[in-house]
Scaffold this motif. Sequence first.
Motif, PDB file in Angstrom:
ATOM      1  N   VAL A  78      54.335  47.011  44.247  1.00 39.31           N
ATOM      2  CA  VAL A  78      53.802  45.882  45.012  1.00 39.31           C
ATOM      3  C   VAL A  78      52.522  46.292  45.734  1.00 39.31           C
ATOM      4  O   VAL A  78      51.538  45.548  45.746  1.00 39.31           O
ATOM      5  CB  VAL A  78      54.862  45.372  46.011  1.00 39.31           C
ATOM      6  CG1 VAL A  78      54.269  44.382  46.982  1.00 39.31           C
ATOM      7  CG2 VAL A  78      56.028  44.748  45.264  1.00 39.31           C
ATOM      8  N   ARG A  79      52.536  47.496  46.317  1.00 42.45           N
ATOM      9  CA  ARG A  79      51.328  47.969  47.013  1.00 42.45           C
ATOM     10  C   ARG A  79      50.159  48.127  46.061  1.00 42.45           C
ATOM     11  O   ARG A  79      49.039  47.732  46.367  1.00 42.45           O
ATOM     12  CB  ARG A  79      51.608  49.305  47.691  1.00 42.45           C
ATOM     13  CG  ARG A  79      52.367  49.171  48.970  1.00 42.45           C
ATOM     14  CD  ARG A  79      52.483  50.512  49.646  1.00 42.45           C
ATOM     15  NE  ARG A  79      53.304  50.407  50.840  1.00 42.45           N
ATOM     16  CZ  ARG A  79      53.754  51.454  51.495  1.00 42.45           C
ATOM     17  NH1 ARG A  79      53.487  52.669  51.082  1.00 42.45           N
ATOM     18  NH2 ARG A  79      54.486  51.292  52.582  1.00 42.45           N
ATOM     19  N   ALA A  80      50.411  48.692  44.885  1.00 38.36           N
ATOM     20  CA  ALA A  80      49.337  48.903  43.910  1.00 38.36           C
ATOM     21  C   ALA A  80      48.769  47.572  43.427  1.00 38.36           C
ATOM     22  O   ALA A  80      47.549  47.405  43.335  1.00 38.36           O
ATOM     23  CB  ALA A  80      49.863  49.720  42.741  1.00 38.36           C
ATOM     24  N   SER A  81      49.645  46.613  43.146  1.00 34.75           N
ATOM     25  CA  SER A  81      49.155  45.320  42.673  1.00 34.75           C
ATOM     26  C   SER A  81      48.409  44.570  43.771  1.00 34.75           C
ATOM     27  O   SER A  81      47.408  43.901  43.498  1.00 34.75           O
ATOM     28  CB  SER A  81      50.303  44.479  42.121  1.00 34.75           C
ATOM     29  OG  SER A  81      51.299  44.303  43.101  1.00 34.75           O
ATOM     30  N   ALA A  82      48.869  44.697  45.010  1.00 37.25           N
ATOM     31  CA  ALA A  82      48.158  44.038  46.113  1.00 37.25           C
ATOM     32  C   ALA A  82      46.773  44.661  46.306  1.00 37.25           C
ATOM     33  O   ALA A  82      45.798  43.950  46.568  1.00 37.25           O
ATOM     34  CB  ALA A  82      48.969  44.150  47.402  1.00 37.25           C
ATOM     35  N   LEU A  83      46.689  45.978  46.158  1.00 31.85           N
ATOM     36  CA  LEU A  83      45.406  46.654  46.293  1.00 31.85           C
ATOM     37  C   LEU A  83      44.447  46.220  45.191  1.00 31.85           C
ATOM     38  O   LEU A  83      43.267  45.937  45.451  1.00 31.85           O
ATOM     39  CB  LEU A  83      45.623  48.166  46.243  1.00 31.85           C
ATOM     40  CG  LEU A  83      44.453  49.042  46.631  1.00 31.85           C
ATOM     41  CD1 LEU A  83      44.101  48.818  48.100  1.00 31.85           C
ATOM     42  CD2 LEU A  83      44.800  50.498  46.398  1.00 31.85           C
ATOM     43  N   MET A  88      43.282  42.668  45.955  1.00 29.01           N
ATOM     44  CA  MET A  88      42.262  42.630  47.011  1.00 29.01           C
ATOM     45  C   MET A  88      40.910  43.134  46.496  1.00 29.01           C
ATOM     46  O   MET A  88      39.872  42.581  46.842  1.00 29.01           O
ATOM     47  CB  MET A  88      42.716  43.455  48.212  1.00 29.01           C
ATOM     48  CG  MET A  88      43.813  42.786  49.003  1.00 29.01           C
ATOM     49  SD  MET A  88      44.097  43.512  50.616  1.00 29.01           S
ATOM     50  CE  MET A  88      44.387  45.206  50.227  1.00 29.01           C
ATOM     51  N   ALA A  89      40.954  44.180  45.674  1.00 29.21           N
ATOM     52  CA  ALA A  89      39.705  44.701  45.115  1.00 29.21           C
ATOM     53  C   ALA A  89      39.047  43.646  44.216  1.00 29.21           C
ATOM     54  O   ALA A  89      37.824  43.460  44.261  1.00 29.21           O
ATOM     55  CB  ALA A  89      39.979  45.977  44.336  1.00 29.21           C
ATOM     56  N   GLY A  90      39.854  42.955  43.424  1.00 32.58           N
ATOM     57  CA  GLY A  90      39.308  41.909  42.563  1.00 32.58           C
ATOM     58  C   GLY A  90      38.722  40.753  43.353  1.00 32.58           C
ATOM     59  O   GLY A  90      37.645  40.247  43.034  1.00 32.58           O
TER      60      GLY A  90
END
Length: 51
Positions: free
Chosen positions: A20-25, A28-30
């Motif tokens: 979840v943290r990786a996908s949220a990061l 946000m980057a996108g």
Amino acid sequence: MKRFKQPVRPPRDKDRTPLVRASALLLMAGLLYLLWPSAETAYLAMESVIR
């Protein structure tokens, strides 16, 4: 006094926090990449109003 073992969770209930943290990061980057031109324009507009 007995020590109880923690209940073993089935594999389908794995801790998904890192995923979840990786996908949220990534999300946000996108979003930052997509919104960067408008954010820069807004910053320049605000700067010109302040001066």
